[in-house]
Scaffold this motif. Structure first.
Motif, PDB file in Angstrom:
ATOM      1  N   PRO A 297       0.822  -1.069   0.175  1.00 38.43           N
ATOM      2  CA  PRO A 297       0.119  -0.030  -0.177  1.00 38.43           C
ATOM      3  C   PRO A 297       0.990   1.153  -0.130  1.00 38.43           C
ATOM      4  O   PRO A 297       1.857   1.420   0.735  1.00 38.43           O
ATOM      5  CB  PRO A 297      -0.793  -0.109   1.164  1.00 38.43           C
ATOM      6  CG  PRO A 297       0.051  -1.128   2.110  1.00 38.43           C
ATOM      7  CD  PRO A 297       0.806  -1.996   1.336  1.00 38.43           C
ATOM      8  N   VAL A 300      -0.732   3.619   5.022  1.00 37.22           N
ATOM      9  CA  VAL A 300      -1.701   3.211   5.875  1.00 37.22           C
ATOM     10  C   VAL A 300      -1.649   4.172   7.168  1.00 37.22           C
ATOM     11  O   VAL A 300      -0.649   4.859   7.520  1.00 37.22           O
ATOM     12  CB  VAL A 300      -1.022   1.598   6.103  1.00 37.22           C
ATOM     13  CG1 VAL A 300      -1.061   0.791   5.307  1.00 37.22           C
ATOM     14  CG2 VAL A 300       0.269   1.831   7.004  1.00 37.22           C
ATOM     15  N   VAL A 306      -0.899  -4.024   7.586  1.00 39.18           N
ATOM     16  CA  VAL A 306       0.005  -3.832   6.609  1.00 39.18           C
ATOM     17  C   VAL A 306      -0.154  -5.191   5.663  1.00 39.18           C
ATOM     18  O   VAL A 306       0.265  -6.173   6.306  1.00 39.18           O
ATOM     19  CB  VAL A 306       1.257  -3.287   6.948  1.00 39.18           C
ATOM     20  CG1 VAL A 306       1.852  -2.964   5.255  1.00 39.18           C
ATOM     21  CG2 VAL A 306       0.856  -2.046   7.629  1.00 39.18           C
ATOM     22  N   THR A 403       5.966   2.651   1.846  1.00 35.56           N
ATOM     23  CA  THR A 403       4.650   2.739   2.416  1.00 35.56           C
ATOM     24  C   THR A 403       4.694   3.698   3.428  1.00 35.56           C
ATOM     25  O   THR A 403       5.738   3.818   4.401  1.00 35.56           O
ATOM     26  CB  THR A 403       4.032   1.380   3.070  1.00 35.56           C
ATOM     27  OG1 THR A 403       3.992   0.562   1.962  1.00 35.56           O
ATOM     28  CG2 THR A 403       2.752   1.843   3.611  1.00 35.56           C
TER      29      THR A 403
END
Length: 442
Positions: A297, A300, A306, A403
């Protein structure tokens, strides 16, 4: 071929014919030399000898011999998730060791232990005794051996010189005195990057220069073992494989192999059968372009789950016989876990091994964890794949992701209390995150 000489008073016709003859001879020379439309070159090299019809396929095969000094069985390995499973091949043979695959014929050759005869083994596992080797002392048990890239067979025993053997003539070509004896528990050598390599019982890797005989020791590069490393082989990408007789196959990557201090990395450890009188060999010819892509992703919330996906794809041209994925997970990732077969996580290090991967197919690894609290940090991650076979495109063996962990805004206590009171009157539950804890308060 003959040429007619035509007289001429001024010699012009003769010179003209001589020039034509010269051009013809030059054209013939260029054709024989394998050069067209360019400069004159040497004769084109002859094609390499074709493998024997009953030689091994060399499609990523790993071999192990095991038994005793008087009786040995040959096994072929199948790489799977986290393991290497061995199946017997052919009849039980006499006691032998020092096995290696000849790169020309693709036969396995070995040393018979009771009389030092040269043995040849074909793809059915049938053992053929070729006889004695001229110039090889008969008083030693030659249990250490392997082929170099040129197809010469090297053997040694306990604290003996390294003998170079011409297998076609069954004669010793040269004898090289080693600068130091091979260490304790060394049962085999394997050739890669211009050197032979071995592993010792106390965790050393030894680099042996077959030309000079210089032996260099590097400490702490493989796990120490009580049983010793009986078998060694080289993967298609020049990684080293060492069989611990206790039942583990350790794979080692070597960076800058000729340097005074090469970099050694333990790529993976796979379960294998424990055995006695172990020796190892392998044969990798087919090429497989493995590509790895990691999906993560972009952002987050702090304290939120995750999830990562790692996809290994075989782009060909041949099937892959196996692979290893290494992933140094972000140190801030909390409680990383995976349920993918063949994967283990130790601290922030994840290692996964997989088996055969046909052309065009993919294997997927899933990893999960929790984002840290507080947020405002970035989770950087790099994953690599190493195929067992030669890889024609190593530049796609790595994938990186980033991320961002986003902080969750705090609710003002006064506003929060009023909101909770109002929500309670309506029968609604409101969750407020407590700073730096990741807990949720009602």
């Amino acid at each position: 071929m003959s040429y007619m000489h035509v007289p001429s008073e001024d010699g012009r016709q003769v010179r003209h014919m001589n020039r034509r003859l010269s051009r013809r001879l030059l054209a013939i020379a260029l054709t024989v030399g394998g050069v067209t439309g360019g400069s004159l070159g040497l004769l084109a090299p002859q094609a390499a000898a074709a493998p024997a019809s009953d030689g091994f396929e060399c499609d990523g095969q790993i071999f192990q011999s095991a038994g005793s000094t008087t009786s040995v069985k040959l096994y072929t390995g199948t790489v799977g998730p986290g393991t290497v499973d061995f199946s017997p091949l052919g009849p039980t043979g006499p006691g032998y060791n020092a096995i290696g695959v000849d790169p020309d014929t693709q036969y396995i050759f070995a040393m018979r232990r009771d009389n030092n005869h040269l043995l040849q083994i074909n793809k059915t596992g049938t053992v053929k005794d070729l006889g004695a080797i001229a110039g090889l002392p008969s008083s030693t048990d030659y249990y250490i051996g392997g082929f170099d890239k040129a197809g010469d067979f090297f053997v040694a025993g306990n604290e003996t010189p390294l003998y170079k053997i011409d297998i076609k003539q069954r004669t010793v070509i040269s004898k090289t005195t080693l600068s130091a004896p091979l260490g304790g528990g060394v049962g085999d050598i394997t050739y890669a990057s211009g050197y032979f390599w071995s592993a010792t019982i106390d965790g050393f890797i030894q680099r042996i220069d077959p030309a000079s005989g210089k032996v260099t020791n590097f400490s702490g590069m493989v796990p120490a073992t009580k049983q010793g490393y009986g078998g060694a082989f080289t993967y298609g990408n020049n990684d080293l494989g060492f069989f611990d007789n206790g039942g583990t196959l350790n794979r080692i990557a070597v960076k800058n192999p000729a340097a005074a201090a090469p970099t050694f990395t333990l790529v993976s450890s796979q379960e294998a059968a424990a055995a006695s009188a172990v020796d190892g060999a392998a044969c990798f010819v087919a090429r497989a372009d493995l590509q790895v892509i990691k999906v993560a992703p972009l952002e987050v919330d702090e304290g939120a789950p995750v999830s990562y996906q790692i996809v290994v794809t075989n782009n060909g041209p041949a099937d892959s016989s196996g692979w290893t994925v290494n992933d140094t997970l972000p140190t801030l990732l909390q409680n990383p876990t995976t349920s993918t077969p063949g994967c283990t996580i130790t601290g922030s290090q994840m290692s996964c091994t997989g088996g055969a991967l046909p052309v065009g197919e993919s294997a997927t690894i899933t990893v999960t964890g929790m984002a840290p609290i507080p947020g405002g940090v970035v989770l950087d991650n790099t994953v690599t794949v190493r195929g067992n076979d030669p890889d024609p495109k190593p530049e796609n063996n790595e994938s990186k992701t980033t991320t961002e962990v986003v902080p969750v805004p705090l609710i003002d206590p006064a506003v929060g209390a009023a909101a909770v009171a109002g929500a309670s009157a309506l029968g609604t539950v409101v969750l407020r995150r407590r700073r730096n804890t990741g807990e949720e308060a009602r």
